[in-house]
Design a protein around this motif. Sequence first.
Motif, PDB file in Angstrom:
ATOM      1  N   ALA A 208      35.125  33.806  32.733  1.00 22.90           N
ATOM      2  CA  ALA A 208      34.112  33.060  33.442  1.00 22.90           C
ATOM      3  C   ALA A 208      34.521  31.502  33.709  1.00 22.90           C
ATOM      4  O   ALA A 208      33.922  31.092  34.820  1.00 22.90           O
ATOM      5  N   LEU A 209      35.278  30.922  32.788  1.00 21.46           N
ATOM      6  CA  LEU A 209      35.534  29.506  33.238  1.00 21.46           C
ATOM      7  C   LEU A 209      36.330  29.276  34.435  1.00 21.46           C
ATOM      8  O   LEU A 209      36.303  28.105  34.825  1.00 21.46           O
ATOM      9  N   THR A 210      37.099  30.294  34.591  1.00 22.72           N
ATOM     10  CA  THR A 210      38.118  30.250  35.801  1.00 22.72           C
ATOM     11  C   THR A 210      37.538  30.977  37.083  1.00 22.72           C
ATOM     12  O   THR A 210      38.398  30.888  37.984  1.00 22.72           O
ATOM     13  N   GLU A 211      36.288  31.054  37.166  1.00 26.41           N
ATOM     14  CA  GLU A 211      35.742  31.653  38.218  1.00 26.41           C
ATOM     15  C   GLU A 211      35.579  30.766  39.417  1.00 26.41           C
ATOM     16  O   GLU A 211      35.835  31.231  40.509  1.00 26.41           O
ATOM     17  N   LEU A 212      35.383  29.472  38.901  1.00 26.30           N
ATOM     18  CA  LEU A 212      35.121  28.442  40.299  1.00 26.30           C
ATOM     19  C   LEU A 212      36.728  28.290  40.856  1.00 26.30           C
ATOM     20  O   LEU A 212      37.686  27.920  40.223  1.00 26.30           O
ATOM     21  N   PRO A 213      36.597  28.158  41.947  1.00 23.22           N
ATOM     22  CA  PRO A 213      37.819  27.519  42.745  1.00 23.22           C
ATOM     23  C   PRO A 213      38.090  26.196  42.220  1.00 23.22           C
ATOM     24  O   PRO A 213      37.158  25.444  41.752  1.00 23.22           O
ATOM     25  N   GLY A 214      39.317  25.683  41.758  1.00 24.42           N
ATOM     26  CA  GLY A 214      39.669  24.443  41.299  1.00 24.42           C
ATOM     27  C   GLY A 214      39.607  24.410  39.779  1.00 24.42           C
ATOM     28  O   GLY A 214      39.863  23.170  39.334  1.00 24.42           O
TER      29      GLY A 214
END
Length: 152
Positions: A28-34
């Motif tokens: 979940a924490l790595t779903e955002l680009p960047g």
Amino acid sequence: MTAQEQILAAGRTVATAESCTGGLIAAALTELPGSSAYFTAGLVTYTEEMKTELLGVAPELIAAAGVVSAAVAEAMLAGVLTRTGAEFGVTTTGFAGPGGGTQGELVGTVYIACGSERKQRVERYVFQGTRQEIREQAVTAALTALAEVIGN
């Protein structure tokens, strides 16, 4: 603002050490680009041995408090912060089911610890539902707690 957005906006770093959630918080924490700007590491320490070896949780603590306990969640948090160098961490330990509960801690019991070296928070939750539903509820609770800790 989501926990992920808060971390990114704050320029902070975070790492996870998960047991019953099996890496779902890291996902979940790595779903955002960047997300590589704020996410340093995710450890899935499912067994007692890995909690000891990778996070430095004392076997004596596990034996005394139980692997599903506030004390172990706190020790996991201290370990993940120390070993990854992240500014914030979030950890889970619990019984997602359908088996595995004890007389003191039923299936659905999850301890979530989050915070930094200066400020930690540990909470006990008792979720209901299937294994997947319990895990999903734990992820939501963990991200909410992390956002609150970062925001304060």
